[in-house]
Design an enzyme around this catalytic site. Structure first.
Site, short mmCIF file in Angstrom:
data_model
loop_
_atom_site.label_atom_id
_atom_site.label_comp_id
_atom_site.label_asym_id
_atom_site.label_seq_id
_atom_site.Cartn_x
_atom_site.Cartn_y
_atom_site.Cartn_z
N HIS A 27 0.85 -1.19 0.00
CA HIS A 27 0.00 0.00 0.00
C HIS A 27 0.89 1.24 0.00
CE1 HIS A 27 -2.33 -3.28 1.72
NE2 HIS A 27 -3.44 -2.64 1.40
N HIS A 67 -1.60 -1.04 7.14
CA HIS A 67 -1.29 -1.35 5.74
C HIS A 67 -0.23 -0.40 5.19
CE1 HIS A 67 -4.79 1.41 5.79
NE2 HIS A 67 -4.15 2.01 4.81
N GLY A 127 -3.06 -3.79 11.77
CA GLY A 127 -3.49 -4.36 10.51
C GLY A 127 -5.00 -4.37 10.48
N ASP A 168 -9.49 6.65 7.30
CA ASP A 168 -10.93 6.52 7.08
C ASP A 168 -11.43 5.15 7.49
OD1 ASP A 168 -11.54 9.12 5.85
OD2 ASP A 168 -10.24 8.45 4.23
N HIS A 274 -4.02 3.05 -3.36
CA HIS A 274 -4.18 2.55 -1.99
C HIS A 274 -3.53 1.19 -1.79
CE1 HIS A 274 -6.05 1.70 1.89
NE2 HIS A 274 -6.41 0.52 1.39
N GLU A 429 -17.32 -4.39 24.68
CA GLU A 429 -16.45 -5.57 24.76
C GLU A 429 -15.27 -5.49 23.80
OE1 GLU A 429 -20.52 -7.03 26.08
OE2 GLU A 429 -19.75 -5.81 24.42
N HIS A 490 -27.79 -15.99 25.00
CA HIS A 490 -26.81 -15.81 26.06
C HIS A 490 -26.11 -17.12 26.46
CE1 HIS A 490 -28.45 -11.85 26.33
NE2 HIS A 490 -27.80 -11.55 27.45
#
Length: 685
Positions: A27, A67, A127, A168, A274, A429, A490
């Site tokens: 990249h 990247h 990453g 982004d 990119h 979490e 659950h």
């Protein structure tokens, strides 16, 4: 003629382009866009000594846009960061030009994404987008905690800053938003994110999926936000970085507008810059735009560039680290106890007697839930391991993970201090896992807790704990259909198999309070491996260890809990709450004269580390009659029962009902285990 700063920036760009082109993979565009910001940060702002990349008080840099790894590799090379071998800094460079030429090749020091403990100067493995952002919040928490706990009047040991380059993609990933919300609430003024807003992703313009005002979103998170419209304006970038450091009561974001693939004649500002090599013509055009000599070959480093970085970052960092070392030497004389603790943290050592208060539990038919006994053991350990901190995703009353008297890690306006040992992650979490990784990267022993089912939200950071070999402890309760009425949403089924299948994780499901104690005794000394504890909501009988084998067998992953004389006809094996169930069946079989054995298998991972001789002594290969019982997916148990063995496990999701009704419905009864054992014993005749 280009100035040395311009040469420094453009050398970062050209080395990055050349490495991607040679690898025919990578990249290049983001590295080309962010080179001025990288130069401004490293050459003029970062408090970092290239000769001592382990300096505890160094500023941290996180490349969340992993990247763009060549941006970091080129900088590490040009700034002369030293190598680390066997945990010690050595007098040789972390990276050479030859290493850059081996970008993305097997066993090279320049893998496709930055890897912690693989390349010196890389602070965390990045990453998966958003993870570096989450790690940075953990790093900032660690600095705040270290400063509050160990700084003393006249001894400001910890005052470092954490800077992140993100993009982004990070802004689209939920984990970054969770982490940002946490950082804003905590007022982490030692944290800056530089958001590379180039508005390009793999599919094209981010207008396809991201049209919000990210800066406004972060203002709502209680961040200080600045916007820069020119990604090449080094002075403006430096001014913004310095302004961010002045804002000490909240984290900062710098929205930096850049052009991906800057300088490339046709590909600048396009998606093709990119994630793929630019091609020779585009590289030639970009280098011409940078004023690069036409006859300069690939990986050209102009005279004076490395010396320029040495005069800036190198001299500044060397002076700062030397001053800190001198300060710490005086601190050791003035505060020897605290200094000894810090040295243990830096060297990943445990204090003497850390396990001296771990309790031993008496036999008790009623027993105690393993989540409750774990809470007791955690507190016994925390008392003697003062740099263990952690919390839960809004579930501390259920997971029993509160450190008694440890206080809350909160800014004063929320009723705590930055020296608190109990973290409140909120219902986040995913961020909890990545934040715990960031804390662990600073040498502090971190734990996070929740319900086992919600480990699904945490797979990425748990996996990265394993890749980075970080000793994070994940405490997961409500480990079976025994949670009852909460129902299938659950009730964990496949989660144990997933965790056991992940390399480098030690997953333990203890059968009673004494196995819980041994689990903690086993996991804490493992300073290079994460651990998962799967604990029950319901009470588990405390096994009579005067009648059955000692719980210390847990350290080997599986052990013979009870057995007949001689060769058994059937082996009953289980983990966790189901061990008491197979013990009941064993007693009935023994009373009838059936030769049986009970094997507790709290950890597949630990058991597989043992010698073949030991494993065969526990599960003799010539005994084909075998029954395994676990309230989870059967996946993985076939290795221990063989093709003809019997597995009583979950082959569907659960249901909403009282636990007793569920155990009957799904076959977790003494009668079902006894019947399967009788059939298996008959195979041995």
């Amino acid at each position: 003629m280009s100035t040395l700063p311009e040469l420094g920036i453009n050398t970062i760009r050209t080395l990055s382009m050349d490495a991607v082109e040679r690898a025919n993979s990578g990249h290049p565009g983001t590295a080309m866009a962010l080179a001025p910001a990288m130069y401004a940060l490293w050459q003029h702002d970062l408090n970092y000594d290239p000769a001592d990349p382990l300096w505890p008080a160094r500023d941290r840099f996180v490349l969340s846009v992993g990247h763009a790894s060549m941006l970091l590799y080129s900088t590490l090379f040009l700034t002369g960061v030293r190598d680390i071998q066997d945990g010690k800094v050595v007098d040789q460079p972390a990276l050479t030009v030859e290493d850059l030429k081996q970008f993305r090749q097997l066993s090279s020091r320049t893998p496709g994404h930055p890897e912690y403990c693989f390349t010196s100067g890389v602070e965390t493995t990045t990453g998966p987008l958003g993870q570096g952002c989450g790690n940075s919040v953990g790093m900032a928490i660690a600095e705040k905690w270290l400063a509050e706990t160990y700084n003393r009047p006249g001894f400001k040991l910890f005052d470092y800053h954490v800077t992140v380059f993100c993009g982004d993609g990070d802004m689209m990933e939920g984990v970054a938003s969770e982490a940002a919300s946490t950082a804003g609430h905590l007022g982490l003024g030692n944290l800056t994110w530089v958001y590379d807003s180039n508005q390009i992703s793999i599919e094209g313009s981010t207008d396809l999926a991201l049209t919000e005002d990210v800066g406004k979103r972060f203002e709502a998170y209680k961040w200080h936000v600045q916007t820069l419209t020119d990604g090449n304006d080094v002075q403006a970038i430096l001014k913004a970085l310095q302004e961010a450091k002045k804002v000490t009561d909240r984290p900062s974001m710098i929205v930096l507008k850049t052009v991906i693939g800057y300088g490339a004649p046709k590909k600048a500002g396009t998606a093709s810059a990119h994630g793929e090599p630019l091609g020779k013509d585009e590289i030639k055009g970009a280098k011409a735009a940078y004023g690069w000599p036409e006859n300069a070959g690939d990986f050209y480093v102009p005279d004076g560039v490395q010396e320029h970085f040495a005069e800036g970052l190198g001299k500044r960092g060397a002076a700062a680290s030397a001053q800190w070392r001198e300060l710490f030497s005086a601190y050791k004389e003035a505060h020897p106890k605290e200094a000894a603790e810090l040295e243990a943290i830096f060297e990943h050592r445990l204090p003497e007697g850390w396990d001296k208060d771990i309790p031993v539990y008496e036999a008790d038919a009623k027993g105690v839930a393993s989540r409750a006994s774990s809470g007791q053991v955690l507190n016994a350990v925390a008392k003697n391991l003062p740099w263990m901190i952690g919390g839960s995703a809004d579930l501390t009353p259920s997971t029993k993970t509160d450190i008694k008297g440890g206080g809350s890690f909160q800014p004063p306006q929320w009723g705590g201090t930055y020296g608190g040992r109990n973290l409140h992650f909120g219902v986040r979490e995913h961020a909890m896992g990545s934040i715990c990784n960031g804390i662990a990267l600073s040498g502090i022993r971190a734990y996070g807790s929740g319900f086992l089912i919600f480990s699904d939200y945490m797979k990425a950071p748990i996996r990265l704990s394993a890749i980075m070999e970080l000793p994070v402890t994940y405490i997961f309760t409500h480990d079976s259909i025994g949670v009852g009425e909460d129902g299938p949403t659950h009730q964990p089924i496949e989660q144990l198999a997933q965790l056991r299948a992940t390399p480098g994780i030690m997953t333990i499901r203890p059968s009673d309070a004494n196995e819980v104690a041994e689990a903690w005794r086993t996991l804490i000394p493992m300073t290079h491996k994460p651990a998962v504890l799967a604990l029950s909501r319901q009470n588990l009988p405390t096994i009579d260890r005067t009648k059955y084998a000692a719980a210390s067998g847990l350290a080997k992953g599986a052990y013979v809990l009870a057995s007949c004389e001689g060769k058994p006809d059937v082996i009953l094996m289980a983990s966790g709450s189901e061990v008491s169930l197979v013990v009941e069946a064993y007693e009935k079989l023994t009373a009838e004269g059936v030769k049986a054995r009970v094997v507790s298998i709290p950890s597949f991972d630990l058991f597989e580390e043992q010698s073949q001789e030991y494993r065969d002594s526990v599960l003799p290969p010539d005994v084909i009659g075998r029954v395994a019982v676990e309230q989870a997916a059967a996946f993985g148990w076939d290795r221990y029962v063989g093709l003809g063995g019997s597995i009583i496990a979950m082959n569907s999701f659960g249901a909403s009902a009282p636990a007793s009704a569920l155990l009957t419905k799904f076959g977790f009864t003494p009668e079902a285990v006894y019947g399967a054992a009788k059939r298996q014993a008959a195979r041995s005749k």
